[in-house]
Design a protein around this motif. Structure first.
Motif, PDB file in Angstrom:
ATOM      1  N   ILE A 140       0.979  -1.199   0.097  1.00  0.00           N
ATOM      2  CA  ILE A 140      -0.085  -0.023   0.148  1.00  0.00           C
ATOM      3  C   ILE A 140       0.900   1.197  -0.165  1.00  0.00           C
ATOM      4  N   GLN A 141       0.609   2.077  -0.775  1.00  0.00           N
ATOM      5  CA  GLN A 141       1.238   3.377  -1.022  1.00  0.00           C
ATOM      6  C   GLN A 141       0.576   4.748  -0.594  1.00  0.00           C
ATOM      7  N   ASN A 163       0.437   8.683  -1.919  1.00  0.00           N
ATOM      8  CA  ASN A 163       0.845   9.459  -3.116  1.00  0.00           C
ATOM      9  C   ASN A 163       0.248  10.770  -3.305  1.00  0.00           C
ATOM     10  N   PHE A 181      -3.772  10.181  -2.792  1.00  0.00           N
ATOM     11  CA  PHE A 181      -4.045   9.585  -1.454  1.00  0.00           C
ATOM     12  C   PHE A 181      -2.768  10.106  -0.478  1.00  0.00           C
ATOM     13  N   ILE A 196      -6.556   6.239   3.233  1.00  0.00           N
ATOM     14  CA  ILE A 196      -6.877   4.905   3.132  1.00  0.00           C
ATOM     15  C   ILE A 196      -7.224   4.211   4.419  1.00  0.00           C
TER      16      ILE A 196
HETATM   17  C1  LIG Z   1      -2.241   6.111  -5.008  1.00  0.00           C
HETATM   18  O1  LIG Z   1      -2.397   5.248  -3.849  1.00  0.00           O
HETATM   19  C2  LIG Z   1      -3.577   4.736  -3.799  1.00  0.00           C
HETATM   20  C3  LIG Z   1      -3.735   4.352  -2.341  1.00  0.00           C
HETATM   21  O2  LIG Z   1      -2.876   3.673  -1.866  1.00  0.00           O
HETATM   22  C4  LIG Z   1      -3.709   3.661  -4.724  1.00  0.00           C
HETATM   23  O3  LIG Z   1      -4.999   3.283  -4.753  1.00  0.00           O
HETATM   24  C5  LIG Z   1      -3.223   4.473  -6.147  1.00  0.00           C
HETATM   25  O4  LIG Z   1      -3.230   3.276  -7.136  1.00  0.00           O
HETATM   26  C6  LIG Z   1      -2.031   5.149  -6.240  1.00  0.00           C
HETATM   27  N1  LIG Z   1      -2.075   5.917  -7.250  1.00  0.00           N
HETATM   28  C7  LIG Z   1      -1.083   5.538  -8.383  1.00  0.00           C
HETATM   29  C8  LIG Z   1      -1.012   6.473  -9.587  1.00  0.00           C
HETATM   30  O5  LIG Z   1      -0.465   4.649  -8.056  1.00  0.00           O
END
Ligand SMILES: *[C@@H]1O[C@H](CO)[C@@H](O)[C@H](O)[C@H]1NC(C)=O
Ligand SMILES: *[C@@H]1O[C@H](CO)[C@@H](O)[C@H](O)[C@H]1NC(C)=O
Ligand SMILES: *[C@@H]1O[C@H](CO)[C@@H](O)[C@H](O)[C@H]1NC(C)=O
Ligand SMILES: *[C@@H]1O[C@H](CO)[C@@H](O)[C@H](O)[C@H]1NC(C)=O
Length: 526
Positions: free
Chosen positions: A191-192, A194, A197, A250
């Motif tokens: 989980i990220q 960015n 989010f 999240i």
């Molecule tokens: C940014 O983070 C959200 C939450 O973890 C994730 O669902 C989304 O795919 C991410 N955006 C990109 C462009 O990877």
């Protein structure tokens, strides 16, 4: 005697001059002070290199440090834990990065970035204040090594300027298994946070971890230190510019490490960045409108993985005690120091503003889940503050009509440590592996399953349910701790009381490092 006094030829002479000068200055100070206070003017001990080692705390520190090895993920190097092996070697593969290092959070196999970064920040802080004391008892290198195990992970988790991986593993899938980390087959999603989010709390805590660790590694590995600082600055910018709580972005993270706000982490990170860079803009950040908005001056809070305000107040007091005139005279900085003192006054049991959140025998007690995190973290802040007072020859703090000395603060800190180590009604050491009587049913998968067991995800639950003590000792684990009535149920299924965590280890390591000898802080990073 510490390394310092032996290695530097001229040091003793200078020390003598300093002691004499200080004694004279202190005499004058006490005389002036006495005009205002009819109270105690006893001379504070003169700060110096590490003094005599207190064996009890040295043994406990040695034990506590081991849990950081128990929790290591990845390909282990010089593994010191006989029942641990390599694990999670493919973590990070969905993003094509190596996230095999880092530490498991608690009794499970999750890597939660928010508490893991806090663990690193506290570990860094303790090394910066008490590294010389750790060194005297041979714990400095293990501490640096464990810190780096986390920061290596954090560096890789920071995929690009505004992208940070904040979790490895799916807690639902993870908790449906009871297996050794070495045998884990669960999927390990990432989980990220960015720009869409955001997670200012987790990004800023990670910035604080990197900035503080950059100071730790500066004298040892300047290239690595620079790398950490670069990441810290980028992450802080990301946290500050894209504001939001990761718990809002999240929501699923709320079940485990819900962040109740990010203002505290922004101030905490900026404070660490100021210490690491001396760049005045970070100082202006905490004393400017962000301070007004988030510092909550004057209201004592509990230092924890969620709330960094009390830690920030103590850390910024460092500048007030030891900083150069252009910063130490700031009226806003004084508000942080006053707030730190309000925290101290709340902790001191005889203070007019003492908190009533204590057990009958004096343990700070705030929450039923992981009860020991608050007393231990508070005691660490108290010992640090006491040492700031000693090093700056500040004789006392005022709590309403009363005043208290550094010795009073240290006494509070030792009372909490001694409680944890067995001086309590249950006569139980809550630090596993220390003393004769400690929890034997720690809620910890790896410790509960014999090394040669052939069980996997599901059939492994027989080890959770087993009525035998853990086959492996989770050495150094600081379990959740007692109920308010000071009883404890030593049961493996009792995760509220019997589950240890890496951040508990960070705070107990920090506290014990401060108590292991009688010296005061080195002014290593003013
Ligand atoms: C940014 O983070 C959200 C939450 O973890 C994730 O669902 C989304 O795919 C991410 N955006 C990109 C462009 O990877
Ligand atoms: C998480 O914290 C937020 C902010 O304090 C709060 O509104 C929310 O109810 C909390 N969530 C849980 C599951 O406790
Ligand atoms: C352990 O605790 C869980 C959650 O509270 C419960 O579902 C389970 O039945 C318990 N197991 C045992 C053996 O008590
Ligand atoms: C102590 O407190 C716990 C939790 O409130 C309770 O379950 C237990 O019965 C109490 N024990 C005693 C001896 O009062």
């Amino acid at each position: 005697m510490g390394e310092k006094s032996r290695s530097k030829g001229g040091w003793c002479g200078w020390l003598l001059v300093l002691i004499v000068a200080a004694a004279i200055a202190f005499g004058i100070f006490v005389t002036i002070k006495k005009k205002h206070h009819a109270s105690k003017g006893e001379a504070a001990p003169v700060p110096g290199p590490p003094g005599a080692v207190t064996k009890k705390y040295a043994d406990a520190l040695h034990a506590a440090m081991q849990f950081l090895d128990v929790q290591k993920s990845g390909k282990l190097v010089h593994n010191k834990i006989p029942w641990r092996g390599d694990s999670a070697l493919d973590d990070g593969s969905p993003a094509k990065v190596d996230l095999s290092k880092g530490m498991y959070d608690a009794g499970d196999h999750m890597k939660f970035g928010f508490p893991m970064a806090y663990t690193a920040t506290v570990l860094s802080w303790s090394i910066l204040e008490y590294g010389d004391q750790m060194k005297v008892v041979n714990q400095l290198e293990p501490a640096q090594d464990s810190l780096r195990w986390i920061t290596d992970y954090l560096v890789n988790a920071h995929l690009s300027d505004n992208v940070l991986i904040i979790q490895v593993g799916d807690p639902d899938a993870d908790h449906k298994c009871w297996d050794r980390p070495e045998d884990m087959t669960e999927k390990r999603p990432l989980i990220q946070v960015n720009t869409s989010f955001p997670g200012s709390d987790v990004a800023a805590e990670t910035a604080a971890a990197m900035a503080s660790a950059s100071l730790v590694f500066k004298p040892i590995d300047s290239t690595y230190s620079d790398l950490l600082l670069k990441h810290a600055k980028q992450l802080f910018t990301f946290a500050d510019k894209y504001r939001g709580s990761y718990s809002m972005s999240i929501p699923e993270v709320q079940t485990y490490y819900n962040s109740t706000g990010y203002g505290d982490e922004l101030l905490w990170a900026a404070s660490w960045l100021y210490h690491a860079t001396k760049d005045k803009s970070y100082f202006d950040y905490v004393t400017g409108k962000n301070g007004e908005e988030y510092a909550n001056w004057g209201s004592p809070t509990w230092f924890s993985w969620d709330n960094k305000l009390a830690g920030t107040q103590v850390l910024l007091s460092r500048i007030s005690f030891f900083g150069s005139k252009d910063t130490s005279n700031s009226a806003t900085l004084q508000k942080y120091r006053d707030s730190a003192e309000a925290v101290m006054c709340g902790l001191l049991p005889k203070s007019p503003t003492a908190t009533s959140s204590r057990t009958d025998s004096g343990l700070i007690w705030i929450s039923e889940w992981n009860a020991l995190q608050h007393p231990v973290a508070s005691a660490f802040l108290a010992v640090v503050y006491s040492d700031y007072m000693l090093s700056s020859r500040t004789a006392e703090i005022s709590c309403d009509s009363d005043s208290f000395t550094p010795a009073d603060l240290r006494k509070f800190a030792t009372s909490q440590a001694d409680y944890v180590l067995g001086n309590n009604p249950a006569k139980l050491s809550y630090l596993v592996g220390y003393g004769d009587n400690y929890p034997k049913f720690v809620h910890h998968r790896g410790a509960s399953i014999p090394m040669d067991a052939k069980t996997g995800c599901k059939d492994g639950f027989q080890w959770l349910d087993s009525d035998k003590p853990n086959p492996n000792v989770a050495a150094g684990a600081l379990v959740g701790g007692p109920f308010l009535n000071e009883t404890y149920i030593d049961s493996r299924n009792n995760s509220m009381q019997a589950e240890p965590s890496t951040y508990n280890s960070a705070v107990i390591v920090a506290l014990l490092s401060g108590l292991v000898t009688t010296s005061s802080v080195v002014q290593s990073f003013t």
